[in-house]
Write a protein that holds these residues in place. Structure first.
Motif, PDB file in Angstrom:
ATOM      1  N   SER A  13      30.022  30.087  61.065  1.00 37.75           N
ATOM      2  CA  SER A  13      28.941  29.460  60.315  1.00 37.75           C
ATOM      3  C   SER A  13      29.384  28.055  59.918  1.00 37.75           C
ATOM      4  O   SER A  13      30.536  27.677  60.132  1.00 37.75           O
ATOM      5  CB  SER A  13      28.580  30.294  59.084  1.00 37.75           C
ATOM      6  OG  SER A  13      29.708  30.445  58.254  1.00 37.75           O
ATOM      7  N   VAL A  14      28.458  27.298  59.345  1.00 39.25           N
ATOM      8  CA  VAL A  14      28.697  25.893  59.012  1.00 39.25           C
ATOM      9  C   VAL A  14      28.761  25.729  57.497  1.00 39.25           C
ATOM     10  O   VAL A  14      27.891  26.223  56.775  1.00 39.25           O
ATOM     11  CB  VAL A  14      27.581  24.995  59.589  1.00 39.25           C
ATOM     12  CG1 VAL A  14      27.832  23.521  59.246  1.00 39.25           C
ATOM     13  CG2 VAL A  14      27.481  25.173  61.100  1.00 39.25           C
ATOM     14  N   LEU A  15      29.782  25.036  57.018  1.00 38.02           N
ATOM     15  CA  LEU A  15      29.890  24.700  55.595  1.00 38.02           C
ATOM     16  C   LEU A  15      29.497  23.244  55.412  1.00 38.02           C
ATOM     17  O   LEU A  15      29.951  22.371  56.150  1.00 38.02           O
ATOM     18  CB  LEU A  15      31.317  24.924  55.096  1.00 38.02           C
ATOM     19  CG  LEU A  15      31.589  24.520  53.644  1.00 38.02           C
ATOM     20  CD1 LEU A  15      30.766  25.372  52.675  1.00 38.02           C
ATOM     21  CD2 LEU A  15      33.082  24.620  53.318  1.00 38.02           C
ATOM     22  N   PHE A  16      28.656  22.979  54.391  1.00 39.29           N
ATOM     23  CA  PHE A  16      28.225  21.620  54.075  1.00 39.29           C
ATOM     24  C   PHE A  16      28.863  21.167  52.762  1.00 39.29           C
ATOM     25  O   PHE A  16      29.132  21.991  51.874  1.00 39.29           O
ATOM     26  CB  PHE A  16      26.700  21.568  53.933  1.00 39.29           C
ATOM     27  CG  PHE A  16      25.965  21.802  55.212  1.00 39.29           C
ATOM     28  CD1 PHE A  16      25.667  20.746  56.068  1.00 39.29           C
ATOM     29  CD2 PHE A  16      25.558  23.074  55.565  1.00 39.29           C
ATOM     30  CE1 PHE A  16      24.986  20.968  57.254  1.00 39.29           C
ATOM     31  CE2 PHE A  16      24.875  23.306  56.750  1.00 39.29           C
ATOM     32  CZ  PHE A  16      24.589  22.246  57.593  1.00 39.29           C
ATOM     33  N   PRO A  17      29.103  19.861  52.609  1.00 37.84           N
ATOM     34  CA  PRO A  17      29.605  19.351  51.330  1.00 37.84           C
ATOM     35  C   PRO A  17      28.696  19.760  50.171  1.00 37.84           C
ATOM     36  O   PRO A  17      27.467  19.705  50.279  1.00 37.84           O
ATOM     37  CB  PRO A  17      29.592  17.829  51.538  1.00 37.84           C
ATOM     38  CG  PRO A  17      29.764  17.659  53.016  1.00 37.84           C
ATOM     39  CD  PRO A  17      28.991  18.789  53.627  1.00 37.84           C
ATOM     40  N   GLY A  18      29.312  20.191  49.069  1.00 35.59           N
ATOM     41  CA  GLY A  18      28.571  20.580  47.888  1.00 35.59           C
ATOM     42  C   GLY A  18      28.151  22.031  47.842  1.00 35.59           C
ATOM     43  O   GLY A  18      27.685  22.507  46.816  1.00 35.59           O
ATOM     44  N   PRO A  45      43.759  20.216  43.538  1.00 31.20           N
ATOM     45  CA  PRO A  45      42.963  20.742  44.650  1.00 31.20           C
ATOM     46  C   PRO A  45      43.780  21.686  45.534  1.00 31.20           C
ATOM     47  O   PRO A  45      44.964  21.465  45.774  1.00 31.20           O
ATOM     48  CB  PRO A  45      42.553  19.483  45.422  1.00 31.20           C
ATOM     49  CG  PRO A  45      43.613  18.474  45.093  1.00 31.20           C
ATOM     50  CD  PRO A  45      44.031  18.775  43.685  1.00 31.20           C
ATOM     51  N   ARG A  46      43.147  22.747  45.965  1.00 28.80           N
ATOM     52  CA  ARG A  46      43.736  23.669  46.944  1.00 28.80           C
ATOM     53  C   ARG A  46      42.849  23.597  48.180  1.00 28.80           C
ATOM     54  O   ARG A  46      41.930  24.377  48.361  1.00 28.80           O
ATOM     55  CB  ARG A  46      43.806  25.087  46.365  1.00 28.80           C
ATOM     56  CG  ARG A  46      44.825  25.211  45.238  1.00 28.80           C
ATOM     57  CD  ARG A  46      44.733  26.522  44.511  1.00 28.80           C
ATOM     58  NE  ARG A  46      45.894  26.734  43.650  1.00 28.80           N
ATOM     59  CZ  ARG A  46      46.008  27.734  42.770  1.00 28.80           C
ATOM     60  NH1 ARG A  46      45.012  28.610  42.625  1.00 28.80           N
ATOM     61  NH2 ARG A  46      47.090  27.865  42.032  1.00 28.80           N
ATOM     62  N   ARG A  47      43.145  22.620  49.012  1.00 29.58           N
ATOM     63  CA  ARG A  47      42.226  22.254  50.084  1.00 29.58           C
ATOM     64  C   ARG A  47      42.575  22.920  51.411  1.00 29.58           C
ATOM     65  O   ARG A  47      43.734  23.100  51.754  1.00 29.58           O
ATOM     66  CB  ARG A  47      42.208  20.741  50.267  1.00 29.58           C
ATOM     67  CG  ARG A  47      41.737  19.966  49.041  1.00 29.58           C
ATOM     68  CD  ARG A  47      41.568  18.489  49.376  1.00 29.58           C
ATOM     69  NE  ARG A  47      42.818  17.931  49.930  1.00 29.58           N
ATOM     70  CZ  ARG A  47      42.869  16.875  50.733  1.00 29.58           C
ATOM     71  NH1 ARG A  47      41.762  16.258  51.089  1.00 29.58           N
ATOM     72  NH2 ARG A  47      44.026  16.428  51.163  1.00 29.58           N
ATOM     73  N   PHE A  48      41.525  23.250  52.153  1.00 23.94           N
ATOM     74  CA  PHE A  48      41.663  23.674  53.546  1.00 23.94           C
ATOM     75  C   PHE A  48      40.423  23.200  54.287  1.00 23.94           C
ATOM     76  O   PHE A  48      39.425  22.804  53.671  1.00 23.94           O
ATOM     77  CB  PHE A  48      41.846  25.191  53.659  1.00 23.94           C
ATOM     78  CG  PHE A  48      40.729  26.025  53.088  1.00 23.94           C
ATOM     79  CD1 PHE A  48      39.727  26.539  53.893  1.00 23.94           C
ATOM     80  CD2 PHE A  48      40.689  26.312  51.718  1.00 23.94           C
ATOM     81  CE1 PHE A  48      38.701  27.311  53.361  1.00 23.94           C
ATOM     82  CE2 PHE A  48      39.675  27.085  51.186  1.00 23.94           C
ATOM     83  CZ  PHE A  48      38.674  27.585  52.008  1.00 23.94           C
ATOM     84  N   ALA A  49      40.491  23.173  55.612  1.00 19.94           N
ATOM     85  CA  ALA A  49      39.372  22.678  56.416  1.00 19.94           C
ATOM     86  C   ALA A  49      38.635  23.842  57.054  1.00 19.94           C
ATOM     87  O   ALA A  49      39.260  24.751  57.610  1.00 19.94           O
ATOM     88  CB  ALA A  49      39.874  21.721  57.486  1.00 19.94           C
ATOM     89  N   VAL A  50      37.324  23.815  56.973  1.00 20.40           N
ATOM     90  CA  VAL A  50      36.479  24.825  57.614  1.00 20.40           C
ATOM     91  C   VAL A  50      35.836  24.193  58.843  1.00 20.40           C
ATOM     92  O   VAL A  50      35.198  23.133  58.752  1.00 20.40           O
ATOM     93  CB  VAL A  50      35.387  25.321  56.648  1.00 20.40           C
ATOM     94  CG1 VAL A  50      34.405  26.247  57.367  1.00 20.40           C
ATOM     95  CG2 VAL A  50      36.026  26.028  55.458  1.00 20.40           C
ATOM     96  N   VAL A  51      36.024  24.817  59.998  1.00 20.30           N
ATOM     97  CA  VAL A  51      35.382  24.360  61.223  1.00 20.30           C
ATOM     98  C   VAL A  51      34.596  25.514  61.832  1.00 20.30           C
ATOM     99  O   VAL A  51      34.931  26.683  61.643  1.00 20.30           O
ATOM    100  CB  VAL A  51      36.402  23.820  62.253  1.00 20.30           C
ATOM    101  CG1 VAL A  51      37.028  22.532  61.770  1.00 20.30           C
ATOM    102  CG2 VAL A  51      37.460  24.860  62.576  1.00 20.30           C
ATOM    103  N   VAL A  92      33.580  18.295  64.148  1.00 19.74           N
ATOM    104  CA  VAL A  92      33.294  17.875  62.771  1.00 19.74           C
ATOM    105  C   VAL A  92      33.161  19.120  61.905  1.00 19.74           C
ATOM    106  O   VAL A  92      32.382  20.024  62.212  1.00 19.74           O
ATOM    107  CB  VAL A  92      32.012  17.024  62.685  1.00 19.74           C
ATOM    108  CG1 VAL A  92      31.675  16.711  61.234  1.00 19.74           C
ATOM    109  CG2 VAL A  92      32.187  15.727  63.476  1.00 19.74           C
ATOM    110  N   GLY A  93      33.951  19.170  60.842  1.00 22.35           N
ATOM    111  CA  GLY A  93      33.915  20.290  59.915  1.00 22.35           C
ATOM    112  C   GLY A  93      33.807  19.787  58.495  1.00 22.35           C
ATOM    113  O   GLY A  93      33.363  18.652  58.248  1.00 22.35           O
TER     114      GLY A  93
END
Length: 246
Positions: A13-18, A45-51, A92-93
């Motif tokens: 699925s796709v994650l959008f900002p916000g 921040p505990r950041r990771f990238a969703v693609v 683009v993720g």
């Protein structure tokens, strides 16, 4: 442009900002990712990238419970994504920030994250216990007439909601007004519409806010016309997305 290396979380699925992303983590590679994120300061921040996984690119079994009882799931961080994982993902993720990471007694995790900014996938590293990726931020310009387009999209979205919910008004947030900032409108509407994953990915990748809003306006008009011609449709709660299992 500055790049960053982050843990990589592929989804169908796709994650959008916000937007908020609830996750139910049970695969070992993603458990390892969460354990690593928990090492970071709680107030940072505990950041990771969703693609998003490309259609047809989950190339091998990665978890038990498949129709073939003799199938042996792949092991390791790139399980299911082939010898070149980069080709299995859209480029683009969205960077996510895990606000809540709760470990259960059985070692699985319940995670609540929020999309922050778009990012372009440059490379994928499968040498560790979980995938990591080199990413660069994808900046977004408003484009021409973004404000006017956002107003049109909001009007069309309200009509779309009414049709979906049996003519009962629904908003993206219970008891709250819809936003009017064009970029926020474009992401919230993209996430709330009942669209297939390739279409949502196209909206995420839009070159500017105005382009995304134009695309959404056309989609809203088309979808609303289709719904209008259906004999009946059950009410749909747009504000609740599924918990993703990984």
């Amino acid at each position: 442009m500055t790049t960053a290396r982050l843990p990589l979380f592929p989804l169908n699925s796709v994650l959008f900002p916000g937007l908020v992303l609830p996750l139910n983590i049970f695969e070992e590679r993603y458990r390892a990712m969460m354990r690593e994120l928990l090492k970071k300061p709680e107030d940072g921040p505990r950041r990771f990238a969703v693609v998003t996984i490309r259609d047809g690119h989950e190339v091998a079994p990665s978890a038990p419970g498949l129709p073939d009882p003799t199938a042996v799931p792949e092991q390791g961080p790139a399980a299911g994504f082939g010898t070149d994982p980069l080709r299995s993902f859209h480029k683009v993720g969205c960077v996510a920030d895990a606000a809540t990471i709760r470990e259960r007694a059985d070692g699985t995790f319940e995670v609540l994250a929020t999309g922050t900014t778009r990012a372009r996938l440059l490379s994928v590293d499968a040498s560790g216990p979980f995938l990591t990726a080199e990413l660069e931020p994808v900046l977004e310009a408003p484009g021409e007439e973004a404000g006017t387009l956002a107003e049109g999209v909001l009007r069309a979205f309200r009509q779309y909601q009414k049709r979906l919910a049996g003519a009962r008004e629904r908003s993206l947030a219970t008891g709250a007004e819809l936003p009017d900032e064009p970029g926020v409108v474009s992401y919230l509407v993209a996430a709330a519409m009942m669209l297939d994953t390739p279409t949502k990915q196209r909206l995420l990748q839009a070159p500017d806010t105005a382009s995304r809003l134009r695309d959404e306006l056309e989609l809203l008009r088309t979808e609303t016309a289709i719904i209008r011609n259906l004999p009946s449709l059950p009410a749909v709660e747009l504000t609740r997305g599924p918990t993703h299992l990984n």
